[in-house]
Design a protein around this motif. Structure first.
Motif, PDB file in Angstrom:
ATOM      1  N   ILE A 223       0.846  -1.193   0.000  1.00 56.65           N
ATOM      2  CA  ILE A 223       0.000   0.000   0.000  1.00 56.65           C
ATOM      3  C   ILE A 223       0.882   1.244   0.000  1.00 56.65           C
ATOM      4  CG2 ILE A 223      -1.849   1.237   1.186  1.00 56.65           C
ATOM      5  CD1 ILE A 223      -2.539  -1.441   2.575  1.00 56.65           C
ATOM      6  N   GLY A 224       0.549   2.197  -0.850  1.00 54.72           N
ATOM      7  CA  GLY A 224       1.254   3.459  -0.902  1.00 54.72           C
ATOM      8  C   GLY A 224       0.375   4.609  -0.457  1.00 54.72           C
ATOM      9  N   LEU A 225       1.007   5.720  -0.130  1.00 54.95           N
ATOM     10  CA  LEU A 225       0.281   6.958   0.173  1.00 54.95           C
ATOM     11  C   LEU A 225       1.219   8.145  -0.018  1.00 54.95           C
ATOM     12  CD1 LEU A 225       1.334   8.142   3.156  1.00 54.95           C
ATOM     13  CD2 LEU A 225      -0.161   6.360   4.021  1.00 54.95           C
ATOM     14  N   ASP A 226       0.629   9.290  -0.228  1.00 51.91           N
ATOM     15  CA  ASP A 226       1.337  10.571  -0.204  1.00 51.91           C
ATOM     16  C   ASP A 226       0.793  11.352   0.975  1.00 51.91           C
ATOM     17  OD1 ASP A 226       3.262  10.767  -2.307  1.00 51.91           O
ATOM     18  OD2 ASP A 226       1.625  10.740  -3.757  1.00 51.91           O
ATOM     19  N   GLY A 227       1.534  11.347   2.060  1.00 51.46           N
ATOM     20  CA  GLY A 227       1.061  11.959   3.287  1.00 51.46           C
ATOM     21  C   GLY A 227       1.772  13.257   3.606  1.00 51.46           C
ATOM     22  N   VAL A 228       1.125  14.065   4.434  1.00 50.89           N
ATOM     23  CA  VAL A 228       1.767  15.267   4.941  1.00 50.89           C
ATOM     24  C   VAL A 228       3.024  14.842   5.703  1.00 50.89           C
ATOM     25  CG1 VAL A 228       1.511  17.276   6.426  1.00 50.89           C
ATOM     26  CG2 VAL A 228      -0.436  16.471   5.085  1.00 50.89           C
ATOM     27  N   VAL A 229       4.125  15.525   5.440  1.00 44.22           N
ATOM     28  CA  VAL A 229       5.406  15.124   6.016  1.00 44.22           C
ATOM     29  C   VAL A 229       5.335  15.057   7.547  1.00 44.22           C
ATOM     30  CG1 VAL A 229       7.820  15.807   6.270  1.00 44.22           C
ATOM     31  CG2 VAL A 229       6.700  15.977   4.038  1.00 44.22           C
ATOM     32  N   ALA A 230       4.609  15.978   8.159  1.00 42.03           N
ATOM     33  CA  ALA A 230       4.527  16.022   9.616  1.00 42.03           C
ATOM     34  C   ALA A 230       3.845  14.794  10.207  1.00 42.03           C
ATOM     35  CB  ALA A 230       3.786  17.274  10.059  1.00 42.03           C
ATOM     36  N   GLN A 231       3.102  14.038   9.377  1.00 44.32           N
ATOM     37  CA  GLN A 231       2.382  12.864   9.871  1.00 44.32           C
ATOM     38  C   GLN A 231       3.144  11.560   9.644  1.00 44.32           C
ATOM     39  OE1 GLN A 231      -0.490  12.858  11.630  1.00 44.32           O
ATOM     40  NE2 GLN A 231      -0.347  15.088  11.630  1.00 44.32           N
ATOM     41  N   GLN A 232       4.410  11.662   9.233  1.00 41.67           N
ATOM     42  CA  GLN A 232       5.166  10.443   8.937  1.00 41.67           C
ATOM     43  C   GLN A 232       5.201   9.481  10.124  1.00 41.67           C
ATOM     44  OE1 GLN A 232       8.986  10.639   6.772  1.00 41.67           O
ATOM     45  NE2 GLN A 232       8.585  12.829   6.583  1.00 41.67           N
ATOM     46  N   ALA A 233       5.369  10.009  11.313  1.00 47.76           N
ATOM     47  CA  ALA A 233       5.457   9.141  12.490  1.00 47.76           C
ATOM     48  C   ALA A 233       4.178   8.338  12.675  1.00 47.76           C
ATOM     49  CB  ALA A 233       5.758   9.969  13.736  1.00 47.76           C
ATOM     50  N   ASN A 234       3.032   8.976  12.453  1.00 43.77           N
ATOM     51  CA  ASN A 234       1.758   8.266  12.577  1.00 43.77           C
ATOM     52  C   ASN A 234       1.644   7.169  11.528  1.00 43.77           C
ATOM     53  OD1 ASN A 234       0.861   9.800  14.748  1.00 43.77           O
ATOM     54  ND2 ASN A 234      -0.045  11.362  13.430  1.00 43.77           N
ATOM     55  N   TYR A 235       2.066   7.473  10.299  1.00 43.45           N
ATOM     56  CA  TYR A 235       1.992   6.458   9.243  1.00 43.45           C
ATOM     57  C   TYR A 235       2.959   5.310   9.512  1.00 43.45           C
ATOM     58  CZ  TYR A 235      -0.724   9.965   6.718  1.00 43.45           C
ATOM     59  OH  TYR A 235      -1.679  10.882   6.348  1.00 43.45           O
ATOM     60  N   ARG A 236       4.117   5.626  10.080  1.00 43.32           N
ATOM     61  CA  ARG A 236       5.059   4.552  10.424  1.00 43.32           C
ATOM     62  C   ARG A 236       4.438   3.586  11.421  1.00 43.32           C
ATOM     63  NH1 ARG A 236       9.217   8.535   9.987  1.00 43.32           N
ATOM     64  NH2 ARG A 236       9.065   9.003  12.215  1.00 43.32           N
ATOM     65  N   ARG A 237       3.647   4.112  12.348  1.00 46.64           N
ATOM     66  CA  ARG A 237       2.999   3.237  13.324  1.00 46.64           C
ATOM     67  C   ARG A 237       1.994   2.300  12.651  1.00 46.64           C
ATOM     68  NH1 ARG A 237       3.845   7.710  16.880  1.00 46.64           N
ATOM     69  NH2 ARG A 237       1.956   8.782  16.235  1.00 46.64           N
ATOM     70  N   SER A 238       1.534   2.679  11.461  1.00 46.65           N
ATOM     71  CA  SER A 238       0.627   1.809  10.707  1.00 46.65           C
ATOM     72  C   SER A 238       1.377   0.940   9.702  1.00 46.65           C
ATOM     73  CB  SER A 238      -0.417   2.664   9.966  1.00 46.65           C
ATOM     74  OG  SER A 238      -1.289   3.301  10.873  1.00 46.65           O
ATOM     75  N   GLY A 239       2.699   0.939   9.779  1.00 46.74           N
ATOM     76  CA  GLY A 239       3.478   0.034   8.951  1.00 46.74           C
ATOM     77  C   GLY A 239       4.058   0.624   7.687  1.00 46.74           C
ATOM     78  N   PHE A 240       3.954   1.942   7.504  1.00 45.44           N
ATOM     79  CA  PHE A 240       4.472   2.588   6.301  1.00 45.44           C
ATOM     80  C   PHE A 240       5.920   3.034   6.513  1.00 45.44           C
ATOM     81  CE2 PHE A 240      -0.025   2.780   5.695  1.00 45.44           C
ATOM     82  CZ  PHE A 240      -0.229   2.776   4.327  1.00 45.44           C
ATOM     83  N   ARG A 241       6.692   2.995   5.428  1.00 49.28           N
ATOM     84  CA  ARG A 241       8.079   3.453   5.456  1.00 49.28           C
ATOM     85  C   ARG A 241       8.301   4.470   4.339  1.00 49.28           C
ATOM     86  NH1 ARG A 241       8.574  -2.068   5.966  1.00 49.28           N
ATOM     87  NH2 ARG A 241       9.345  -2.280   3.826  1.00 49.28           N
ATOM     88  N   LEU A 242       9.116   5.477   4.642  1.00 43.19           N
ATOM     89  CA  LEU A 242       9.382   6.546   3.683  1.00 43.19           C
ATOM     90  C   LEU A 242      10.196   6.025   2.500  1.00 43.19           C
ATOM     91  CD1 LEU A 242       9.286   9.628   3.018  1.00 43.19           C
ATOM     92  CD2 LEU A 242      11.470   9.815   4.218  1.00 43.19           C
ATOM     93  N   ALA A 243       9.758   6.395   1.284  1.00 44.61           N
ATOM     94  CA  ALA A 243      10.523   6.091   0.075  1.00 44.61           C
ATOM     95  C   ALA A 243      11.238   7.343  -0.430  1.00 44.61           C
ATOM     96  CB  ALA A 243       9.606   5.528  -1.010  1.00 44.61           C
ATOM     97  N   TYR A 244      10.508   8.453  -0.537  1.00 43.20           N
ATOM     98  CA  TYR A 244      11.084   9.725  -0.969  1.00 43.20           C
ATOM     99  C   TYR A 244      10.026  10.810  -0.792  1.00 43.20           C
ATOM    100  CZ  TYR A 244       8.587   8.206  -5.194  1.00 43.20           C
ATOM    101  OH  TYR A 244       7.635   7.732  -6.069  1.00 43.20           O
ATOM    102  N   ARG A 245      10.418  12.042  -1.024  1.00 46.20           N
ATOM    103  CA  ARG A 245       9.471  13.154  -0.963  1.00 46.20           C
ATOM    104  C   ARG A 245       8.991  13.508  -2.362  1.00 46.20           C
ATOM    105  NH1 ARG A 245      11.506  18.335   1.865  1.00 46.20           N
ATOM    106  NH2 ARG A 245      13.091  18.135   0.248  1.00 46.20           N
ATOM    107  N   ASN A 246       7.752  13.954  -2.454  1.00 46.08           N
ATOM    108  CA  ASN A 246       7.241  14.605  -3.657  1.00 46.08           C
ATOM    109  C   ASN A 246       7.112  16.096  -3.376  1.00 46.08           C
ATOM    110  OD1 ASN A 246       6.825  12.386  -5.482  1.00 46.08           O
ATOM    111  ND2 ASN A 246       5.048  11.790  -4.261  1.00 46.08           N
ATOM    112  N   ILE A 247       7.515  16.912  -4.330  1.00 46.55           N
ATOM    113  CA  ILE A 247       7.463  18.364  -4.165  1.00 46.55           C
ATOM    114  C   ILE A 247       6.474  18.950  -5.172  1.00 46.55           C
ATOM    115  CG2 ILE A 247       8.780  20.512  -4.201  1.00 46.55           C
ATOM    116  CD1 ILE A 247      11.277  18.874  -3.651  1.00 46.55           C
ATOM    117  N   ARG A 248       5.560  19.766  -4.694  1.00 47.10           N
ATOM    118  CA  ARG A 248       4.633  20.474  -5.582  1.00 47.10           C
ATOM    119  C   ARG A 248       5.249  21.805  -5.977  1.00 47.10           C
ATOM    120  NH1 ARG A 248      -1.470  20.270  -4.319  1.00 47.10           N
ATOM    121  NH2 ARG A 248      -1.086  18.353  -5.516  1.00 47.10           N
ATOM    122  N   PHE A 249       5.386  22.014  -7.287  1.00 49.30           N
ATOM    123  CA  PHE A 249       5.870  23.269  -7.836  1.00 49.30           C
ATOM    124  C   PHE A 249       4.715  24.039  -8.450  1.00 49.30           C
ATOM    125  CE2 PHE A 249       9.807  20.835  -7.691  1.00 49.30           C
ATOM    126  CZ  PHE A 249      10.741  21.789  -7.304  1.00 49.30           C
TER     127      PHE A 249
END
Length: 289
Positions: A107-133
């Motif tokens: 499962i993938g997601l694009d989450g707010v960076v500040a919520q990474q810790a919460n997503y990690r608790r649900s089993g998600f791991r960071l792959a990279y950042r996406n930047i909106r220009f």
């Protein structure tokens, strides 16, 4: 369906109708996410079973999308609870419903960076950042189209699906058919010797236009596609969501005087899919991947 384990009998979760997806996108607009004006139909086509709405006493109060792309991949998005209903645990119940539907898929997601810790608790791991220009479209309406750039409908649909499947994490023909027929959209492809070298779609949003996806075999092709798309909306505000790990994509945006205005954390529950990120110059959507 009534939510399992919910302690509030007045709260229930059911699958969305197409009209519910429209409502969810209104909530997304209120959050400042600037969805496309006609995204609902296209989103729903991706997986009609993958959109969930929570109701408190019959009133819609929250939503989540959990789109399944085949048996191996899924994507979480549109995770919203109306402000006055937050802090009651309703969002977690929606989250659990979406995750249960996707099961053991990666499962993938694009989450707010500040919520990474919460997503990690649900089993998600960071792959990279996406930047909106964000920038202003250059060019003039009716201007010349670079050699090799054609209208996307000129590409055989099967050829488009095959190319997109290389760039995305799974085949998504139902979504693509709807997305490329997006009302008000501009869609272009780059062809060479009968082969597809890249394609891009620009669609109208609540504010300005978003480019997504923008897939290309190399930076010159990506630049030609980008410029052909924005030439159709001169002077308008345009947005491009770029994987930060693709330095050429970042350079394309910066080279056209676009400014970074937002970022997300692309995270997965499993190993990052084997997608050639160096050929991804624009993410399709933060909601569906």
């Amino acid at each position: 369906m009534t939510e399992t384990g919910n302690t509030d009998p007045a709260f229930s979760i059911r699958r969305m109708t197409p009209g519910d997806v429209e409502l969810a996108l209104e909530w997304a607009a209120a959050e400042g996410w600037n969805p496309g004006r006609h995204d609902a139909r296209c989103f729903f086509a991706a997986d009609p079973q993958g959109f969930f709405i929570g109701e408190q006493g019959g009133e819609p109060v929250g939503c989540v999308s959990a789109v399944a792309y085949g048996d191996g991949f899924g994507f979480i998005g549109l995770y919203i609870v109306k402000p006055e209903f937050r802090g009651k645990g309703l969002g977690m119940r929606l989250w659990e419903a979406g995750m249960a539907y996707l099961g053991d898929r990666n499962i993938g997601l694009d989450g707010v960076v500040a919520q990474q810790a919460n997503y990690r608790r649900s089993g998600f791991r960071l792959a990279y950042r996406n930047i909106r220009f964000e920038g202003t479209a250059q060019g003039s309406a009716g201007g010349g189209v670079p050699p090799g750039i054609v209208e996307l409908p000129a590409v055989p649909f099967g050829q488009l699906v095959d190319y997109d499947s290389l760039m995305f994490s799974a085949p998504r023909p139902a979504f693509l058919r709807a997305w490329c027929d997006h009302p008000g959209a501009v869609a272009r492809a780059a062809m060479k010797d009968g082969g597809l070298r890249g394609y891009g779609v620009l669609r109208p949003c609540r504010s300005g236009y978003k480019i997504g996806p923008l897939f290309a075999d190399d930076s010159a092709t990506a630049a030609a596609l980008h410029d052909a798309l924005v030439a159709a909306v001169p002077g308008e505000t345009v947005f491009l969501d770029v994987p930060e790990v693709n330095a050429a994509a970042v350079a394309l945006a910066v080279g056209r005087d676009m400014k970074s205005v937002f970022e997300t954390a692309r995270m997965y529950t499993g190993e990052p899919p084997r997608v050639p990120v160096e050929r991804v110059y624009g993410v399709t959507t933060f909601e569906l991947g």
